[in-house]
Design a protein around this motif. Structure first.
Motif, PDB file in Angstrom:
ATOM      1  N   LYS A 161      48.661  -3.517  20.551  1.00 23.67           N
ATOM      2  CA  LYS A 161      49.401  -3.193  19.326  1.00 23.67           C
ATOM      3  C   LYS A 161      50.867  -3.612  19.440  1.00 23.67           C
ATOM      4  O   LYS A 161      51.443  -4.137  18.480  1.00 23.67           O
ATOM      5  CB  LYS A 161      49.316  -1.692  19.039  1.00 23.67           C
ATOM      6  N   GLU A 162      51.454  -3.354  20.605  1.00 21.39           N
ATOM      7  CA  GLU A 162      52.869  -3.705  20.806  1.00 21.39           C
ATOM      8  C   GLU A 162      53.057  -5.220  20.697  1.00 21.39           C
ATOM      9  O   GLU A 162      54.040  -5.703  20.146  1.00 21.39           O
ATOM     10  CB  GLU A 162      53.357  -3.213  22.176  1.00 21.39           C
ATOM     11  N   THR A 163      52.085  -5.962  21.244  1.00 15.80           N
ATOM     12  CA  THR A 163      52.144  -7.416  21.162  1.00 15.80           C
ATOM     13  C   THR A 163      52.086  -7.865  19.706  1.00 15.80           C
ATOM     14  O   THR A 163      52.865  -8.718  19.267  1.00 15.80           O
ATOM     15  CB  THR A 163      50.971  -8.055  21.940  1.00 15.80           C
ATOM     16  N   GLN A 164      51.143  -7.248  18.951  1.00 13.27           N
ATOM     17  CA  GLN A 164      50.983  -7.633  17.546  1.00 13.27           C
ATOM     18  C   GLN A 164      52.270  -7.416  16.763  1.00 13.27           C
ATOM     19  O   GLN A 164      52.670  -8.255  15.953  1.00 13.27           O
ATOM     20  CB  GLN A 164      49.810  -6.861  16.921  1.00 13.27           C
ATOM     21  N   LYS A 165      52.972  -6.295  17.062  1.00 11.00           N
ATOM     22  CA  LYS A 165      54.244  -6.015  16.389  1.00 11.00           C
ATOM     23  C   LYS A 165      55.240  -7.135  16.653  1.00 11.00           C
ATOM     24  O   LYS A 165      55.919  -7.608  15.732  1.00 11.00           O
ATOM     25  CB  LYS A 165      54.841  -4.701  16.918  1.00 11.00           C
ATOM     26  N   LEU A 166      55.327  -7.553  17.931  1.00 15.92           N
ATOM     27  CA  LEU A 166      56.273  -8.608  18.296  1.00 15.92           C
ATOM     28  C   LEU A 166      55.901  -9.937  17.636  1.00 15.92           C
ATOM     29  O   LEU A 166      56.754 -10.641  17.108  1.00 15.92           O
ATOM     30  CB  LEU A 166      56.325  -8.780  19.826  1.00 15.92           C
ATOM     31  N   VAL A 167      54.600 -10.254  17.676  1.00 12.86           N
ATOM     32  CA  VAL A 167      54.145 -11.522  17.089  1.00 12.86           C
ATOM     33  C   VAL A 167      54.396 -11.523  15.576  1.00 12.86           C
ATOM     34  O   VAL A 167      54.893 -12.508  15.026  1.00 12.86           O
ATOM     35  CB  VAL A 167      52.649 -11.777  17.411  1.00 12.86           C
ATOM     36  N   ASP A 168      54.094 -10.406  14.916  1.00 12.32           N
ATOM     37  CA  ASP A 168      54.326 -10.313  13.468  1.00 12.32           C
ATOM     38  C   ASP A 168      55.797 -10.538  13.137  1.00 12.32           C
ATOM     39  O   ASP A 168      56.142 -11.256  12.201  1.00 12.32           O
ATOM     40  CB  ASP A 168      53.900  -8.936  12.929  1.00 12.32           C
ATOM     41  N   LYS A 169      56.671  -9.924  13.934  1.00 13.96           N
ATOM     42  CA  LYS A 169      58.103 -10.053  13.687  1.00 13.96           C
ATOM     43  C   LYS A 169      58.559 -11.492  13.917  1.00 13.96           C
ATOM     44  O   LYS A 169      59.313 -12.054  13.108  1.00 13.96           O
ATOM     45  CB  LYS A 169      58.882  -9.092  14.596  1.00 13.96           C
ATOM     46  N   ALA A 170      58.052 -12.085  15.005  1.00 14.65           N
ATOM     47  CA  ALA A 170      58.423 -13.471  15.302  1.00 14.65           C
ATOM     48  C   ALA A 170      57.950 -14.395  14.180  1.00 14.65           C
ATOM     49  O   ALA A 170      58.666 -15.307  13.760  1.00 14.65           O
ATOM     50  CB  ALA A 170      57.821 -13.903  16.646  1.00 14.65           C
ATOM     51  N   GLU A 171      56.723 -14.134  13.683  1.00 21.20           N
ATOM     52  CA  GLU A 171      56.180 -14.978  12.610  1.00 21.20           C
ATOM     53  C   GLU A 171      56.944 -14.799  11.301  1.00 21.20           C
ATOM     54  O   GLU A 171      57.099 -15.750  10.529  1.00 21.20           O
ATOM     55  CB  GLU A 171      54.682 -14.717  12.437  1.00 21.20           C
ATOM     56  N   ALA A 172      57.442 -13.576  11.071  1.00 15.68           N
ATOM     57  CA  ALA A 172      58.244 -13.328   9.870  1.00 15.68           C
ATOM     58  C   ALA A 172      59.506 -14.206   9.884  1.00 15.68           C
ATOM     59  O   ALA A 172      60.047 -14.538   8.837  1.00 15.68           O
ATOM     60  CB  ALA A 172      58.612 -11.855   9.783  1.00 15.68           C
ATOM     61  N   PHE A 173      59.953 -14.564  11.065  1.00 21.21           N
ATOM     62  CA  PHE A 173      61.123 -15.438  11.194  1.00 21.21           C
ATOM     63  C   PHE A 173      60.719 -16.905  11.380  1.00 21.21           C
ATOM     64  O   PHE A 173      61.526 -17.723  11.832  1.00 21.21           O
ATOM     65  CB  PHE A 173      61.983 -15.008  12.394  1.00 21.21           C
ATOM     66  N   ASN A 174      59.444 -17.216  11.086  1.00 19.72           N
ATOM     67  CA  ASN A 174      58.929 -18.586  11.251  1.00 19.72           C
ATOM     68  C   ASN A 174      59.120 -19.146  12.653  1.00 19.72           C
ATOM     69  O   ASN A 174      59.564 -20.272  12.834  1.00 19.72           O
ATOM     70  CB  ASN A 174      59.588 -19.534  10.244  1.00 19.72           C
TER      71      ASN A 174
END
Lengths: 405, 132
Positions: free
Chosen positions: A57-70
């Motif tokens: 879950k923690e990884t998904q949060k980081l990946v989602d945030k990184a993807e939000a910034f393209n």
């Protein structure tokens, strides 16, 4: 040419990428593993407040945030060499050469091997291998196993295996040999165990409190260690028993265990055979730092940080122009510290092109404070004296800067 | 197939909506899940032995599972020496175990097969050996 290439998509690399993208740097994150997250994905433990720390879950949060910034994240990319070129670096990978002005090496840690006779048999694996199979791939590594090596990491992962319903007979030390050394010495292992007393809120607390902080009490505890081991979550932990050999013809069939003295010397005639079909070897973690070494970054050996670490300052800069480090490559600590270091490194990289940005200065000061706060409140501390170790690295950086001024 | 999967987990939950992926290992068809590595798909099917030592023929499986030790090297889609633990499973992948290689300068039967063999063969006191 990229502004920044980040090697490692673990908590440090992803956090750094988010910070870099927030400051609009052309960022690429690469990782050898098919999924982002690094060793964070396998983590699963209960915090002292009872909350579960779920690495997926923690990884998904980081990946989602990184993807939000393209943010561009490429997995399955292996780096085998780095070259210093004009104005930057050439990163050699299995998918060609990538040019970048700045480089962040967030390669994490690797597990120290604890070789034992028979350890090449299928069914013998590092404890981290069992963790990834169990929590990430949801594959049972065997029917009944034993853990060779008693330390922070192995205790945490043994609990994870139990949670998944994988049976463990017990945990014991690897027999002392020229490689295993301290990992096979009951007194040294006990020193380490005191630091994980708080890991689990209930059963383990009682376990740890038996041994207190004073050295003489720990010695007493080693000398009078219960014959049946001390039970953690119903599983015996033996520090006066060592695994002497792993037996089998084409795969693991059993282990031979013997009693050892308080100094780790085997007691003759005390051998017993325990039937198991898998063995997890837990020799502890060390910073994975070869990639910093190939571009001539100076190193410092710091026992408190787990081994040789690239010399760096509090802003995560190394003496090599444009080279930054973050996460376990700088010393073995929890994934939360790694994440905070990543954010700090990302901001430091942004600062390179924004020399007189007051907002960025404030952010960097905050990020440095955040690393310290998280370090102090970390529920898992791998080595004692982390702060002393960090000071040694800082000193080494200053000495290096002075010598080359 | 997939007999070694951890279906229910008290914290991570029930394993569901997994997309099956078929592949072959040494000519036999197996099923893994999307997101598996070759190593995890094989282990889920109860396969631990991924190769034999190129010279001695002794059995080998995964060790580190994160790409450092190279113990899981296999031939994947005709490419030899590929790390099974870092290779994502794809449909119809052809996976082959590592085999014994020709050893023109020594005979495989001379190689130690077990640790006991190894110690027996290497503890002869040789004349002039400083370690003897």
């Amino acid at each position: 040419m990229r502004d920044i290439v980040i090697i490692g998509a673990g908590p440090a690399g992803l956090s750094a990428a988010i910070a870099c993208r927030e400051w609009d740097l052309d960022t690429l994150v690469i990782d050898e593993f098919p999924k982002p997250g690094g060793r964070l994905v396998g983590q699963l433990h209960q915090e002292p407040d009872g909350e579960w720390w779920n690495g997926i879950k923690e990884t998904q949060k980081l990946v989602d945030k990184a993807e939000a910034f393209n943010t561009e994240i490429k997995c399955g990319v292996s780096v085998h060499h780095i070259e210093k070129v004009d104005n930057g670096f050439a990163v050699h990978t299995n998918q060609g050469v990538i040019d970048t002005e700045n480089l962040l090496v967030a390669s994490g840690a690797a597990e120290s091997p604890a070789p034992l006779p028979g350890w090449t048999l299928p069914g013998v694996m590092s404890i981290g291998a069992a963790q990834v199979m169990t929590n990430v791939h949801r594959v049972r590594v065997g029917n009944k196993g034993i853990v060779a090596g008693v330390n922070v990491l192995s205790a945490a992962i043994a609990r994870e295996l139990q949670l998944a319903g994988v049976e463990l007979h017990s945990m014991a030390l690897p027999a002392v040999n020229t490689v295993t050394k301290d990992a096979g010495n009951p007194k040294k292992v006990m020193d380490g165990l005191v630091r994980i007393a708080h890991l689990a809120p209930s059963a383990f607390l009682r376990f740890g409190s038996k041994f207190a902080k004073a050295a003489w009490i720990r010695n007493l505890a080693v000398n009078f260690y219960p014959k049946g081991g001390v039970k953690m979550w119903g599983m015996p932990i033996h520090i006066r028993k060592a695994i002497v050999s792993i037996n089998g013809t084409t795969q693991v069939e059993s282990v031979t265990v013997c009693k050892v003295t308080a100094d780790g010397e085997p007691v003759a005639g005390s051998e017993e055979t325990i039937e198991v079909d898998f063995v997890c070897i837990a020799g502890g973690l060390y910073p994975l730092a070869e990639l910093a070494a190939v571009i001539d970054c100076p190193f410092q050996y710091v026992e408190e940080l787990g081994g040789h670490v690239p010399v760096h300052n509090q802003q995560m800069e190394t003496p090599v122009e444009g080279l930054y480090v973050a996460g376990n490559i700088t010393g073995i600590e929890s994934s939360k510290v790694a994440g905070a270091q990543g954010t700090l490194a990302g901001l430091s990289i942004a600062k390179k092109n924004e020399k007189s940005n007051a907002e960025l200065d404030i952010k960097i000061a905050e990020a440095m404070k955040q690393v310290k706060t998280i370090r102090e409140t970390a529920s898992i501390q791998f080595h004692p004296g982390i702060n002393a170790g960090r000071k040694k690295v800082e000193k080494a950086y200053q000495a290096y800067e002075q010598a080359n001024a | 197939m997939n007999q070694n999967r951890i279906i229910d987990h008290p914290v991570l939950g029930h394993l569901e909506n997994k997309t099956p992926v078929t592949f072959t290992f040494d000519g036999k068809t197996y099923e893994g899940y999307e997101g598996d590595t070759v190593a995890s798909a094989l282990l889920a099917n109860g396969i631990r032995q991924l190769r034999v030592h190129e010279e001695s023929g002794s059995t080998r499986g995964i060790y580190c599972n994160i790409g450092h030790c190279f113990e899981c090297r296999m031939t994947i889609d005709q490419t030899p020496g590929v790390r099974a633990c870092l290779t994502e499973l794809t449909p119809e992948m052809v996976v082959e175990s590592g085999k014994v290689q020709p050893t023109p300068f020594s005979q495989p039967e001379d190689m130690p097969q077990t640790y006991a063999d190894f110690t027996e063969k290497h503890t002869d006191n040789k004349e002039g050996d400083p370690n003897a």
